[in-house]
Design an enzyme around this catalytic site. Sequence first.
Site, PDB file in Angstrom:
ATOM      1  N   ARG A  78      42.279  43.134  31.637  1.00  0.00           N
ATOM      2  CA  ARG A  78      41.044  42.539  31.410  1.00  0.00           C
ATOM      3  C   ARG A  78      40.880  41.134  32.378  1.00  0.00           C
ATOM      4  O   ARG A  78      41.661  40.509  32.365  1.00  0.00           O
ATOM      5  CB  ARG A  78      40.955  42.187  29.729  1.00  0.00           C
ATOM      6  CG  ARG A  78      40.611  43.432  28.939  1.00  0.00           C
ATOM      7  CD  ARG A  78      39.271  44.026  29.155  1.00  0.00           C
ATOM      8  NE  ARG A  78      39.228  45.170  28.118  1.00  0.00           N
ATOM      9  CZ  ARG A  78      39.631  46.502  28.758  1.00  0.00           C
ATOM     10  NH1 ARG A  78      40.173  46.774  29.643  1.00  0.00           N
ATOM     11  NH2 ARG A  78      39.354  47.407  27.593  1.00  0.00           N
TER      12      ARG A  78
ATOM     13  N   GLU B 215      32.208  40.934  34.615  1.00  0.00           N
ATOM     14  CA  GLU B 215      32.227  42.100  35.194  1.00  0.00           C
ATOM     15  C   GLU B 215      31.046  43.069  35.284  1.00  0.00           C
ATOM     16  O   GLU B 215      30.470  43.391  34.210  1.00  0.00           O
ATOM     17  CB  GLU B 215      33.494  43.152  34.726  1.00  0.00           C
ATOM     18  CG  GLU B 215      33.763  44.527  35.286  1.00  0.00           C
ATOM     19  CD  GLU B 215      35.135  45.044  34.484  1.00  0.00           C
ATOM     20  OE1 GLU B 215      34.755  46.099  34.072  1.00  0.00           O
ATOM     21  OE2 GLU B 215      35.863  44.311  34.101  1.00  0.00           O
TER      22      GLU B 215
ATOM     23  N   HIS C  51      36.612  48.918  37.958  1.00  0.00           N
ATOM     24  CA  HIS C  51      37.201  49.410  36.752  1.00  0.00           C
ATOM     25  C   HIS C  51      37.429  50.898  36.618  1.00  0.00           C
ATOM     26  O   HIS C  51      36.660  51.546  35.890  1.00  0.00           O
ATOM     27  CB  HIS C  51      36.133  48.958  35.667  1.00  0.00           C
ATOM     28  CG  HIS C  51      36.641  48.659  34.174  1.00  0.00           C
ATOM     29  ND1 HIS C  51      36.469  47.891  33.510  1.00  0.00           N
ATOM     30  CD2 HIS C  51      37.596  49.489  33.763  1.00  0.00           C
ATOM     31  CE1 HIS C  51      37.133  47.768  32.279  1.00  0.00           C
ATOM     32  NE2 HIS C  51      38.061  48.971  32.337  1.00  0.00           N
TER      33      HIS C  51
END
Length: 337
Positions: free
Chosen positions: A248, A276, A295
Amino acid sequence: MPSAKLPRAVFAMDPVHLPLLFPPPLLARLRRTAELDPAHVVRDFTDRTAAPYLAGAEVLITGWGCPRIDARTLTAAPRLRAVLHAAGSVRALVGEAVWERGVTVSSAAGANALPVAEYTLAMILLAGKDVFTQRERFRATHVRPSPAETATIGNVGRSVGIVGASRVGRRLLELLRPHDFEVLLHDPYVGAEEAAALGAELLPLEDLLRRGDIVSLHAPDIPETRHMLDRPRLALIRDGGVLINTARGALVDHEALTEELVSGRLHAVLDVTEPEPLPAESPLYTLPNVLLTPHLAGSLGNELERLGRVVVEELERLTAGLPPAHEVRYADLGRVA
């Protein structure tokens, strides 16, 4: 949950994921285990059209895009006995009322850990070969590097520091075993003996950062880990070191990391960031010492079927009166993703 009749199940997720999670053969197997309508996928538990499905639901099959399951949801689903999550973390999905009722919660997080570990292993090997720097150099010069220029490249004996013996961290440790690395581990919940059994030397975080040629983050995003790699700790990583983050973005002080990367002192492979995605003006998109990916380390494409298969197997176990193989326990939420 053994029963002579099939339990009633309901899908609750973004329906865009359903065909890949449960392709036709797997969906047919699921329908032999539960009574469900694959044409109806709940996206809002307060929607009137969801009410009759929730009223009879004994199992919720959830995935990305599922709304939070709270006390109001449980009121609408009085027969609910199990939540089977065809994705990773259930932290944001399952409310306190679910645990208080004693609903069984299971997650495919273990299956989702494999592609993340595979991605990380690939990046470790490529980083050890200095692929990202050499790619930029070759683009600019069109000339092969000399032996002197590659003297420090290679993966023999390179130190790899793993921060977090999570599901992903443990799968990565397994994948690292055949390779000739010095493997270091930091995890406050792991002792030296267990670390040795995992094939790693247990170290305090600061020592791991000092010794690791490559540092890979696999800790959960919890209050205790927010910005665990702050400016002073980032400064401990040796010049030319590589930071890999597939966990993360919040684990790293992004401002401090950006300064390190802009200076050129460190290299980074970042599949997650904070925020993000990054703003369009972020220098990380174009820095030659940064590999930024959107991601994608976790399950995508044909890897989603693996998550669906876990759910089907869990439901088969429950209907046979067996405990789930991948149960999530309330007591573990404070230290897992």
